[in-house]
Design a protein around this motif. Structure first.
Motif, PDB file in Angstrom:
ATOM      1  N   ASP A   1       0.833  -1.200   0.000  1.00 13.73           N
ATOM      2  CA  ASP A   1       0.000   0.000   0.000  1.00 13.73           C
ATOM      3  C   ASP A   1       0.876   1.263   0.000  1.00 13.73           C
TER       4      ASP A   1
ATOM      5  N   TYR B   1       2.509   1.926   3.239  1.00 10.23           N
ATOM      6  CA  TYR B   1       1.654   2.087   4.423  1.00 10.23           C
ATOM      7  C   TYR B   1       1.301   0.749   5.081  1.00 10.23           C
TER       8      TYR B   1
ATOM      9  N   VAL C   1       2.852   4.970  10.668  1.00 10.00           N
ATOM     10  CA  VAL C   1       1.591   4.289  10.349  1.00 10.00           C
ATOM     11  C   VAL C   1       1.165   3.509  11.594  1.00 10.00           C
TER      12      VAL C   1
ATOM     13  N   HIS D   1      -2.244   0.095  11.835  1.00 12.35           N
ATOM     14  CA  HIS D   1      -2.088  -1.318  11.485  1.00 12.35           C
ATOM     15  C   HIS D   1      -0.634  -1.669  11.227  1.00 12.35           C
TER      16      HIS D   1
ATOM     17  N   PHE E   1     -11.931   1.414   1.308  1.00  8.50           N
ATOM     18  CA  PHE E   1     -11.690   1.150  -0.114  1.00  8.50           C
ATOM     19  C   PHE E   1     -12.793   0.228  -0.636  1.00  8.50           C
TER      20      PHE E   1
ATOM     21  N   PHE F   1      -8.254  -1.481   6.133  1.00  8.96           N
ATOM     22  CA  PHE F   1      -7.695  -1.019   4.859  1.00  8.96           C
ATOM     23  C   PHE F   1      -7.557  -2.243   3.933  1.00  8.96           C
TER      24      PHE F   1
ATOM     25  N   GLN G   1      -3.188  -5.478   5.757  1.00  7.49           N
ATOM     26  CA  GLN G   1      -2.952  -4.472   6.803  1.00  7.49           C
ATOM     27  C   GLN G   1      -3.824  -4.800   8.002  1.00  7.49           C
TER      28      GLN G   1
ATOM     29  N   ARG H   1       4.291  12.473  10.626  1.00  2.01           N
ATOM     30  CA  ARG H   1       2.922  12.449  10.108  1.00  2.01           C
ATOM     31  C   ARG H   1       2.233  11.222  10.685  1.00  2.01           C
TER      32      ARG H   1
ATOM     33  N   ASP I   1      -0.360   8.760  10.599  1.00  7.48           N
ATOM     34  CA  ASP I   1      -1.209   8.293   9.508  1.00  7.48           C
ATOM     35  C   ASP I   1      -2.576   7.814  10.016  1.00  7.48           C
ATOM     36  N   ALA I   2      -3.615   8.218   9.322  1.00  5.96           N
ATOM     37  CA  ALA I   2      -4.967   7.666   9.509  1.00  5.96           C
ATOM     38  C   ALA I   2      -5.386   7.548  10.978  1.00  5.96           C
TER      39      ALA I   2
ATOM     40  N   GLU J   1      -2.955  13.145  10.152  1.00  4.22           N
ATOM     41  CA  GLU J   1      -3.710  12.946   8.915  1.00  4.22           C
ATOM     42  C   GLU J   1      -5.137  12.578   9.299  1.00  4.22           C
TER      43      GLU J   1
ATOM     44  N   HIS K   1      -0.240  12.321  -2.264  1.00  7.12           N
ATOM     45  CA  HIS K   1      -0.139  10.983  -2.852  1.00  7.12           C
ATOM     46  C   HIS K   1      -1.497  10.288  -2.928  1.00  7.12           C
ATOM     47  N   ASP K   2      -2.487  10.793  -2.171  1.00  2.28           N
ATOM     48  CA  ASP K   2      -3.795  10.131  -2.148  1.00  2.28           C
ATOM     49  C   ASP K   2      -4.768  10.775  -3.125  1.00  2.28           C
TER      50      ASP K   2
ATOM     51  N   ARG L   1       1.687   9.103  -8.935  1.00  2.26           N
ATOM     52  CA  ARG L   1       2.850   8.700  -8.139  1.00  2.26           C
ATOM     53  C   ARG L   1       4.007   8.285  -9.055  1.00  2.26           C
TER      54      ARG L   1
END
Ligand code: GLC
Length: 612
Positions: free
Chosen positions: A107, A110, A147, A150, A192, A214, A218, A248, A250-251, A292, A359-360, A488
């Motif tokens: 991912d 990630y 991250v 997970h 997703f 995710f 993950q 950062r 993440d999530a 994030e 990137h997303d 990317r």
């Protein structure tokens, strides 16, 4: 807050959440160990930053985010290419995930399989540390992802869990049958829906089900287990001690799970992030946490924490980002104005990282109740935005791709680089000079708008030279189903060389962006403590933003439409900071100024005459 008070708050929060004295003692020893391990040079930097106070709140900072593998191949390559980063005027560099992660199920990095090891193809921890040192020497701060929701199924905890080790299993969410997973599915949305549907994965070898919000590889960590929190905070501090300045997170909204809820933004998430922030303040006080939180504004702002008790120091300004693209497609600034009115009124502790692309994908998390008064309803409006940006709408010059287009949800998101979304790609392919010039103007207007906002503007690597979409991922077996790879692509150094040739797309974009930052960095009206408000231009296509600082007044005007417009602003005289033209009343004594704006034009006006 004194050290004593911080320790007290930490103990209180920890015991309230976990009620486990032994785990708490372990946690405190772990903090102590990380404090001892922090190198002197980093402690000195902490010290200097504490004296300076809020070092990251400065109009001198310009960020860039990039993938190590795309920008120089590996960490040594990034080191070699640092002069280019400096040439861009960038002094805050976000390296996309670079920790070990299994090929084909990473991912984009990630899905971390080892928080203490750099992916071998990118280098080693030593290389990372060397890069951090080199950056610090050049006054560049480094940001790295952490991250935390997970691990990869290839992380040692997951591997042990797979073998049936009960302690390792207790770090994740396992179920013997679908009863509870099915109950979760009734209230938990999908991240997703088409590329990785559902929130759980059946493991054939174990005969069990594991929670995977995710991708299937993950595995969600169970933060109700204090050892997960302890060890993940240890991993966080380990990475920080390699020389990172910004982390950062993440999530973060996802990290606490509770049956019967949507498993987003639960109160325990805030407790955990506050504890991580306190841990950083005790070990590495100069380090900044960037959260994030890709959520609607009322869920985002609480992650700053109450005044004096910060959780994140900085958050992504995701709402302004996606509303900006909505504004471009509708040529209607009403929602953006409404939202900026809200952003301007936020308390002082709220500080954002601004961006046009990352990137997303772009998710259309707009304020639909507000838009509905203008007849824009959620599902058809999302369809319009997507149709516009993938070039399906008649007359559209935008070249994006859809992401997670689940037919039943009408909720597709959007991918593409700034240059491709704003018409540069279409202009180049069609060899249509008029279109190309319009695309360049649009791209620059968007950047100028980003630079006008309070916060740190972050350029997505490649945008500074107008890099277009990379369709090569369609042929890549590892990525063909993930359209985020369209933006990317590898950084095109050859293309970037053209920034040195007068009149090329690259030269125009590169030099203009550089000039914008040089102006932004040198006028006090761009300081983060300037007073910002929305200026009524009388024309819905034109956004007006006023910034005031100690008697200086700035007015930013942005035409979000391809058509020219004429507006009137107050006199008596303004100086345009880029062209240095003076804007004057039509005749002597008049107190108004007529301003003509071409399609996608922008003006950065400073009240009065500017002394050279
Ligand atoms: C974040 C990342 C995204 C990734 C997800 C899962 O949202 O930005 O790229 O897919 O987390 O880790």
């Amino acid at each position: 807050m004194s050290r004593e008070e911080k320790l007290q708050e930490l103990e209180w929060l920890y015991m309230e959440l976990y009620d486990d004295r032994e785990a708490y003692e372990y946690f405190m020893q772990m903090l102590e160990r990380n404090r001892d391990e922090r190198r002197k040079s980093l402690r000195d930097l902490d010290q200097a930053r504490m004296e300076q106070g809020d070092w990251y709140r400065s109009n001198q900072l310009l960020g860039m985010m990039l993938y190590v593998q795309n920008f120089g191949g590996d960490l040594k390559g990034v080191l070699r290419n640092l002069p280019y980063i400096e040439e861009c005027g960038v002094n805050y560099l976000h390296l996309m995930p670079l920790l070990d992660s299994s090929k084909g199920k990473s991912d984009g990095g990630y899905a971390v399989s080892d928080f203490r090891k750099v992916r071998p193809s990118l280098g080693t921890m030593e290389d990372l540390q060397k890069l951090a040192d080199a950056c610090h020497e050049k006054g560049i701060s480094l940001c790295l992802d952490f991250v935390l929701n997970h691990t990869s199924e290839d992380h040692v905890w997951a591997k042990e869990a797979r073998k049936g080790d009960p302690q390792a299993m207790a770090r994740y969410f396992f179920y013997d049958d679908w009863d509870i997973p099915n109950q979760f599915e009734q209230t938990v949305p999908q991240v997703f829906p088409t590329t990785a549907p559902g929130n759980f994965t059946w493991l054939d070898d174990m005969g069990k089900i594991v929670m995977t919000s995710f991708h299937h590889y993950q595995w969600d960590l169970n933060y109700a287990n204090p050892m997960v929190f302890n060890d993940m905070t240890d991993n966080l501090l380990y990475l920080i001690n390699r020389g990172m300045d910004v982390i950062r997170l993440d999530a973060i909204p996802y990290i606490w799970k509770q049956l019967g809820t949507n498993c987003r933004n639960l109160p325990q998430v805030h407790t955990i992030i506050r504890m991580m922030k306190l841990a950083c303040e005790l070990v590495c006080p100069g380090v900044v946490l960037l959260g994030e939180v890709v959520m609607e504004p009322r869920e985002v702002v609480p992650y700053f924490g109450p005044a004096g008790r910060p959780e994140c120091d900085m958050l992504y300004n995701v709402t302004t980002m996606c509303t900006t693209w909505h504004t471009l497609a509708t040529r209607d600034t009403r929602l953006l104005r409404h939202q900026m009115g809200q952003v301007c009124r936020l308390p002082e502790n709220c500080f954002f990282q601004n961006y046009l692309r990352c990137h997303d994908d772009i998710g259309w998390g707009l304020d639909y109740p507000y838009l509905s008064q203008f007849g824009m309803e959620e599902v058809p409006h999302k369809r319009y935005l997507n149709d516009w940006f993938i070039g399906k709408w008649e007359g559209s010059w935008s070249r994006g791709e859809l992401y997670n287009d689940a037919a039943d949800l009408g909720d597709a998101r959007l991918c593409g680089t700034t240059a491709s979304l704003s018409g540069i790609e279409a202009g180049l392919i069609q060899k249509n000079e008029g279109l190309l010039n319009l695309g360049i103007k649009c791209d620059l207007m968007l950047h100028a708008w980003m630079f006008t906002q309070t916060g740190i503007p972050v350029i997505y690597s490649g945008d500074e030279v107008g890099q277009c979409n990379d369709y090569g991922y369609h042929q890549d077996p590892a990525h063909w189903s993930d359209s985020r790879y369209v933006h990317r692509g590898k950084f095109d150094f050859e293309l970037a060389e053209k920034r040195k040739e007068e009149g090329t797309v690259q030269q125009i974009l590169f030099d203009s962006i550089l000039q914008m930052q040089s102006i932004r960095g040198s006028f006090d009206v761009f300081r983060p403590d300037a007073v910002v408000s929305v200026y009524d231009t009388g024309d819905d296509r034109i956004l007006g933003i006023r910034r005031e600082y100690e008697g200086q007044t700035f007015l930013g005007l942005f035409n979000f439409s391809e058509h020219p417009a004429d507006i009137v602003i107050e006199g008596p005289v303004w100086t345009e900071l880029i062209s240095r033209d003076e804007f004057l009343p039509p005749e002597e004594g008049a107190d108004h100024i007529n301003v003509h704006m071409d399609g996608y034009a922008f003006f950065w006006l400073l009240k009065g005459k500017v002394e050279e």
